[in-house]
Enzyme design. Structure first.
Site, mmCIF file in Angstrom:
data_model
loop_
_atom_site.group_PDB
_atom_site.id
_atom_site.type_symbol
_atom_site.label_atom_id
_atom_site.label_comp_id
_atom_site.label_asym_id
_atom_site.label_seq_id
_atom_site.Cartn_x
_atom_site.Cartn_y
_atom_site.Cartn_z
ATOM 1 N N HIS A 112 0.841 -1.193 0.000
ATOM 2 C CA HIS A 112 0.000 0.000 0.000
ATOM 3 C C HIS A 112 0.883 1.253 0.000
ATOM 4 C CE1 HIS A 112 -3.507 -2.343 1.781
ATOM 5 N NE2 HIS A 112 -2.481 -3.091 2.194
ATOM 6 N N GLU A 198 2.522 -0.935 4.470
ATOM 7 C CA GLU A 198 2.287 0.441 4.052
ATOM 8 C C GLU A 198 3.629 1.139 3.815
ATOM 9 O OE1 GLU A 198 -0.555 1.968 3.553
ATOM 10 O OE2 GLU A 198 -2.098 0.858 4.667
#
Length: 272
Positions: A112, A198
């Site tokens: 992400h 992330e």
């Protein structure tokens, strides 16, 4: 006149002799105290600590420490332990997690990007805002965008910030809430079987070299425990909702640096 001179001379000699004796006595006492303290330190047993990874006890002076955790070796500090935590990461345990389905091991990594506030990582370090989001502590009054997302209950297993620092929020044994409504090659509910990573950034700027370096090191650690991992972006498993990690994530560089086979990247190496 000579009489008075000899008298003052005698008094002065006595004064300096007395002063010298006091100084010698003081030095002797200080030396004794110092030697006593040294002997006491030598005689006291050294504090023992436990390796977070293998649970062996060792003297604290021989241990490696990170965030008040202790390790018996660099290898144990830098690998995934039996509880699903990486020792050299910054642990910030998120409440937004639950158990994986029974007998389910992660076999997918989802990459992400995240930036809070949007794109403002260029100005200064905002990693703490991401940590606050994953802990349900994001201040809705701190930024207009925060008011829109402050009630969301989300998390990820890992975050790599712009400086290449690694944060861990959820054990790899557990399910983080990062994928949402998703499907990977026909398998729904990707949170059940995936690990979320992330990268601090957005879809409008390249990621930093140190982020790729930290990501490669992380993947190598994960693959040692989960050898069947495949890799996808959030946009690959939720194409109608998500665009991350975006066109600036270099899949070819990622594959080359990790030495992952192309078969483990079913969506290809083209930017998307």
């Amino acid at each position: 006149m000579l009489k008075w001179f000899l008298l003052f001379l005698g008094i002065g000699c006595v004064y300096f002799w007395v002063k010298k004796q006091k100084q010698a006595k003081l030095r002797s006492e200080e030396s004794k105290v110092s030697n006593d303290n040294k002997a006491k330190r030598v005689g006291e047993p050294e504090a023992m600590v436990q390796c977070q990874a293998c649970k062996v006890y060792l003297p604290q002076s021989n241990a490696l420490s990170h965030e008040r955790r202790f390790y018996c070796s660099k290898k144990h500090r830098d690998t995934l332990d039996s509880e699903g935590w990486i020792g050299n990461a910054f642990w910030r345990v998120s409440p937004n997690q639950d158990l994986r389905p029974e007998n389910t091991q992660p076999d997918l990594v989802v990459i992400h990007h995240i930036s809070l506030p949007p794109s403002e990582f260029r100005n200064r370090n905002f990693s703490h805002c991401i940590v606050d989001l994953f802990h349900n502590k994001l201040d809705p009054n701190a930024h207009p965008y925060f008011a829109e997302i402050a009630d969301q209950k989300v998390s990820s297993h890992f975050l790599i910030n712009r400086s290449g620092e690694l944060f861990q929020f959820v054990s790899t044994h557990n399910k983080a809430w990062h994928a949402g409504v998703s499907s990977f090659l026909g398998r729904e509910m990707c949170n059940d079987f995936s690990i979320g990573i992330e990268l601090e950034g957005d879809g409008d700027a390249p990621f930093e070299d140190v982020q790729y370096q930290a990501l490669v090191q992380l993947i190598q650690k994960l693959e040692s425990d989960y050898p069947h991992l495949q890799f996808a972006g959030h946009s690959d498993i939720a194409p109608d909702r998500k665009t991350d990690p975006g066109i600036y994530f270099d899949w070819e560089k990622f594959r080359k640096d990790t030495q992952i086979s192309t078969e483990k990247m079913p969506f290809g190496l083209e930017p998307r």
